[in-house]
Design an enzyme around this catalytic site. Structure first.
Site, short mmCIF file in Angstrom:
data_model
loop_
_atom_site.label_atom_id
_atom_site.label_comp_id
_atom_site.label_asym_id
_atom_site.label_seq_id
_atom_site.Cartn_x
_atom_site.Cartn_y
_atom_site.Cartn_z
N HIS A 156 0.88 -1.23 -0.14
CA HIS A 156 -0.03 -0.01 -0.07
C HIS A 156 0.75 1.19 -0.02
O HIS A 156 1.76 1.28 0.76
CB HIS A 156 -0.85 -0.01 1.27
CG HIS A 156 -1.46 1.31 1.48
ND1 HIS A 156 -2.70 1.92 0.74
CD2 HIS A 156 -1.19 2.19 2.29
CE1 HIS A 156 -3.09 2.93 1.22
NE2 HIS A 156 -2.22 3.07 2.17
N CYS B 267 -4.48 2.10 -4.45
CA CYS B 267 -3.81 3.01 -3.97
C CYS B 267 -2.47 3.13 -4.74
O CYS B 267 -2.12 4.33 -4.98
CB CYS B 267 -3.73 2.55 -2.58
SG CYS B 267 -2.67 1.16 -2.38
#
Length: 239
Positions: A109, A179
């Protein structure tokens, strides 16, 4: 016996400095020739110059001596960082050889750090927080992406346009629009650089394995939204 006076004519400084006047020569003792100024009279001031000397307003003289207009001042540079988090907390490195048949160092992430805030994308749309302010805690690694001249005002307008188009919450997809897609897009806007390929290539690596293909229907339904951030608002940057 009275001595005779001999008058010597010495050309004045003026006659040597003033260019020759075409036409009849001026007689000694005559007034100034029309249209010619005495050689040492002050020149008229430059437009905008202050009485008594000084620089023209709006110009500054640096140590090198060359005047620089205020319009030529370089724009401020703002550092841009990429925060990288391993959502598996090390489990991917240990279990991926058994489950996928290949080594994965993490389930990544990422977020962008610029203008003293952290910006990221998830199933809730674009969010922001103080750097390291989500429940994920501090990042596992930090990538220096360079500097940007993009001001905070322009950047927030840019995020507003992304949040209303490409990066709405309902557009989130774990493999194809996540993301890292957001971080890569924003990094190129700010610095012209992409984020590391080992991050953006991760979904393709997982789906290239039989186990990844078998789990794709389940994984496609997963929505990731790191808790602790604030949903981005175009009015003040945060809501």
């Amino acid at each position: 016996m009275r001595r005779a006076r001999v008058a010597l004519y010495l050309p004045s400084v003026t006659s040597r400095l003033v260019p020759p006047h075409t036409g009849a020569a001026a007689e000694p003792g005559a007034g100034p020739v029309p249209g010619l100024r005495p050689p040492f009279s002050p020149s008229p001031p430059l437009p905008g110059a202050r009485r008594g000397g000084g620089c023209v307003p709006g110009l500054r003289v640096p140590p090198g001596g060359r005047a620089r207009s205020s319009m030529e001042e370089p724009l401020a540079l703002h550092p841009v960082k990429l925060y990288v988090y391993d959502l598996s907390k090390g489990m991917a490195r240990r279990l991926s050889p058994l489950m996928l048949g290949k080594q994965l160092d993490g389930i990544w992430h990422t977020s962008i750090i610029v203008h003293k805030d952290e910006f990221f994308y998830g199933s809730g749309g674009i969010s922001s927080c103080a750097p390291g302010g989500t429940l994920l805690g501090p990042p596992d690694s930090v990538v220096d992406l360079g500097n940007t001249e993009v001001t905070e005002e322009i950047f927030l307008e840019y995020l507003s346009s992304l949040g209303e188009s490409m990066f709405r919450g309902e557009s989130y997809n774990l493999f194809e629009h996540n993301c890292n897609t957001f971080s890569n897009e924003v990094a190129q806007f700010l610095t012209g650089r992409k984020i590391p390929s080992y991050i953006t290539d991760l979904p393709a690596e997982v789906l290239a394995t039989p186990f990844g293909q078998a789990l794709r229907p389940l994984l496609d339904s997963i929505q990731i939204q790191p808790p602790g951030g604030n949903t981005f608002s175009r009015h003040n940057g945060q809501s």
